[in-house]
Design an enzyme around this catalytic site. Structure first.
Site, PDB file in Angstrom:
ATOM      1  CG  HIS A 155      13.896   0.530  11.233  1.00 53.65           C
ATOM      2  ND1 HIS A 155      13.240   1.735  11.441  1.00 53.65           N
ATOM      3  CD2 HIS A 155      13.310  -0.360  12.053  1.00 53.65           C
ATOM      4  CE1 HIS A 155      12.300   1.554  12.353  1.00 53.65           C
ATOM      5  NE2 HIS A 155      12.324   0.305  12.746  1.00 53.65           N
ATOM      6  CG  ASP A 156      10.090  -1.137  10.231  1.00 53.74           C
ATOM      7  OD1 ASP A 156      10.943  -1.923  10.691  1.00 53.74           O
ATOM      8  OD2 ASP A 156       9.374  -0.405  10.950  1.00 53.74           O
TER       9      ASP A 156
HETATM   10  C1  NOJ Z   1       7.742  -0.686  14.431  1.00 50.26           C
HETATM   11  C2  NOJ Z   1       9.218  -0.677  14.241  1.00 50.26           C
HETATM   12  O1  NOJ Z   1       9.570   0.290  13.313  1.00 50.26           O
HETATM   13  C3  NOJ Z   1       9.617  -2.082  13.831  1.00 50.26           C
HETATM   14  O2  NOJ Z   1      10.952  -2.149  13.417  1.00 50.26           O
HETATM   15  C4  NOJ Z   1       9.344  -2.993  14.982  1.00 50.26           C
HETATM   16  O3  NOJ Z   1       9.580  -4.338  14.593  1.00 50.26           O
HETATM   17  C5  NOJ Z   1       7.910  -2.880  15.481  1.00 50.26           C
HETATM   18  N1  NOJ Z   1       7.424  -1.538  15.538  1.00 50.26           N
HETATM   19  C6  NOJ Z   1       7.784  -3.479  16.861  1.00 50.26           C
HETATM   20  O4  NOJ Z   1       8.448  -2.670  17.795  1.00 50.26           O
END
Ligand code: NOJ
Length: 552
Positions: free
Chosen positions: A323-324
């Site tokens: 999702h990132d």
């Molecule tokens: C990693 C997560 O995958 C991301 O989506 C999130 O914004 C950050 N950690 C903070 O929890």
């Protein structure tokens, strides 16, 4: 291989619940939606489902800001709905792991509300409070410190100001986290994906970061910090010991091979595997908004080092997407009509047959693409929105900022799962919280499942191959053609069976003829390909991938 852990031959599928399937028409995915779509995952053949956070949350960072670790956000459902989902998953022979976000809580979590209530609060020390902030910056732009007017001190937040960092030095914090984890395991979940878990040990005194590190100042003081292995070993002792068949994977930006080996050495009782970030940083100069085309040789060097580094001790996680990350077919494949299907299959093949446990992110199995965001209003993600605001305020051209965000924004991964060609892609009957990608009329699960030549069926075959061919899970790995800019090739070998994986990572013809023993390989059994097999040695068409097997 009775002595090998089950997850070596497993494949994990990540669900981002907000964007997977909506059962009640409010435009946000939910547990009922997931339950109704489990057969899609069964058909794909995955073994484990990882759910991104579903706990009560103000949703500042889409649930990675948790306000209650022992409940379900009403937008997703209830604990009863969760139990029903878990039972359905288990009934289909799959397992389910939860996202564990314990580097930080939400600023609306009762622990933080108590902590901020006064300097004398018994929970003051559960978080980091300082009169004078240090120079650390937040992953989501700006300082990592926020002034709390009421008590006149600043608190640390490595992510958004609504995500204060927990102080793991305090044994009460650790104990509270352990008991919450045991509570979920007692409920029947099968393990955890642990959010930025290598950030939980901060250097004593929180020293200033090196000012030259523009990306995230201070990171060197909490990436793999001084007590990290001690904390994880304690967690193992307190929570995992004596429980069977779990899968625990740590998300670890900045993890090195040396640390990964320690984290995943079975004899040390820490974690089963980690997510490292080296490969997803290869196409960036000064941070993610400054990206450029991948040089395939860099990917070979990076994956090659990790394969070798964890060959004897430890284990890799294999991923392109989550999702990132932007969609892999747009990032390192070719999402134009002509090559989309073939390049998505080529990249899937390249990744999955390495040594390690593969992760598939929702929609990756359809070859879902990045999104043609046309204005800042189209974005939802706090990281993208904060970056835009900061860059434009600093005088950058708004159009140029948007252009740099389009290929890398996390929102590329977060548009709704494309189930069919109808309005909103069958994701919801309401108005989706983020618009569907207009290409859902062509790229969707219904069409993919019906087409034997689709990306879906290729992923299904890759997963099946891992399940049926022990060399995939257990074989040794050897990288070939290290200096070739277009052909990615490697062998795997196990108890007399050898596999050759050869992939043309380009839109032009390329040759694998320099592979040792090429002629013999070309005559071996072709177990999987994304092209029409033709008798032409190891000459490869655009984005052609082949997997050969021979028994010696
Ligand atoms: C990693 C997560 O995958 C991301 O989506 C999130 O914004 C950050 N950690 C903070 O929890």
């Amino acid at each position: 291989m009775p002595s090998e852990p089950w997850w070596k031959s497993a494949v994990v599928y990540q669900i981002y619940p907000r964007s997977f399937a909506d059962s009640d028409g409010d435009g946000i995915g939910d547990l009922g939606g997931i339950r109704a779509r489990l057969d899609h995952l069964r058909a794909l053949g995955v073994d484990v489902i990882w759910l991104s956070p579903i706990y009560p949350s103000p949703q500042d960072d889409n649930g990675y800001d948790i306000a209650d670790y022992r409940d379900i956000d009403p937008v997703f459902g209830t604990l009863d709905a969760f139990d029903a989902l878990l039972a359905d998953v288990h009934r289909r022979g799959m397992r389910l792991i939860m996202d564990l976000v314990v580097n930080h809580t939400s600023d609306e979590h009762p622990w933080f509300l108590e902590s901020r209530s006064s300097r004398e609060s018994p929970k003051r020390d559960w978080y980091f409070w300082r009169e004078q902030p240090n120079n650390w910056t937040s992953a989501f732009s700006g300082s990592a410190w926020e002034l709390d007017e009421a008590t006149g001190e600043h608190y640390l937040h490595v992510f958004s100001r609504k995500q204060p960092d927990l102080n793991w030095e305090n044994p009460e914090v650790r104990e509270a986290v352990h008991s919450m984890m045991s509570w979920w395991l007692d409920r029947g979940v099968d393990g955890f994906r642990m959010d930025v878990i290598n950030f939980i040990s901060k250097a004593p005194g929180l020293p200033d970061g090196a000012a030259t590190d523009q990306r995230q100042v201070g990171g060197e003081h909490y990436h793999n910090g001084p007590r990290i292995h001690e904390f994880i070993q304690e967690m193992h002792r307190e929570v995992f010991a004596g429980r069977d068949a779990l899968l625990n994977v740590g998300e670890m930006p900045g993890v090195t091979i040396e640390h990964a080996k320690l984290f995943t050495d079975p004899a040390r009782n820490e974690l089963d595997m980690v997510f490292q970030f080296e490969h997803v940083n290869l196409d960036q100069r000064d941070g993610k908004w400054d990206s450029f085309p991948l040089d395939l040789r860099d990917l070979k060097r990076s994956f090659g080092r990790w394969q070798e580094g964890l060959a004897e001790t430890g284990w890799n996680s294999l991923y392109w997407n989550n999702h990132d990350q932007p969609r892999i077919v747009s990032r390192w494949g070719d999402d134009r009509r002509e090559h989309r299907v073939r390049s998505a299959k080529a990249l899937g093949t390249l990744l999955h047959l390495h040594r390690g446990t593969p992760y598939v992110y929702q929609g990756e199995e359809l070859g879902m693409t990045n999104v043609p965001f046309d204005s800042i209003e189209a974005f939802r993600d706090i990281e993208s929105l904060n970056h835009y605001a900061e860059a434009v305020a600093a005088g950058e051209d708004p159009e140029a900022v948007l252009a740099s965000m389009r290929p890398m924004s996390r929102d590329n991964a977060r548009t709704p799962m494309q189930w069919d060609g109808s309005e909103h892609a069958g994701f919801t009957t309401g108005e989706p919280w983020i618009p569907v990608n207009p290409n859902h009329t062509e790229i969707n699960a219904e069409a993919a499942v019906a087409d034997p030549e689709s990306v879906f069926h290729h992923y299904r075959r890759l997963i099946e191959l891992r399940h049926t061919e022990p060399a995939v899970a257990h074989g040794d790995f050897t990288m070939l053609l290290e200096d070739d800019p277009r052909v990615y090739a490697y062998t795997r070998s196990f108890e007399g069976t050898e596999l050759l994986v050869v992939v043309n990572v380009s839109g032009e013809a390329a040759s694998g003829a320099a592979i040792p023993d090429a002629e013999a390989w070309a005559a071996a059994e072709l177990v999987l390909t994304n092209a029409e097999p033709e008798p032409r040695g190891l000459e490869l068409g655009p984005w052609e991938a082949r997997v050969y097997r021979r028994v010696t």
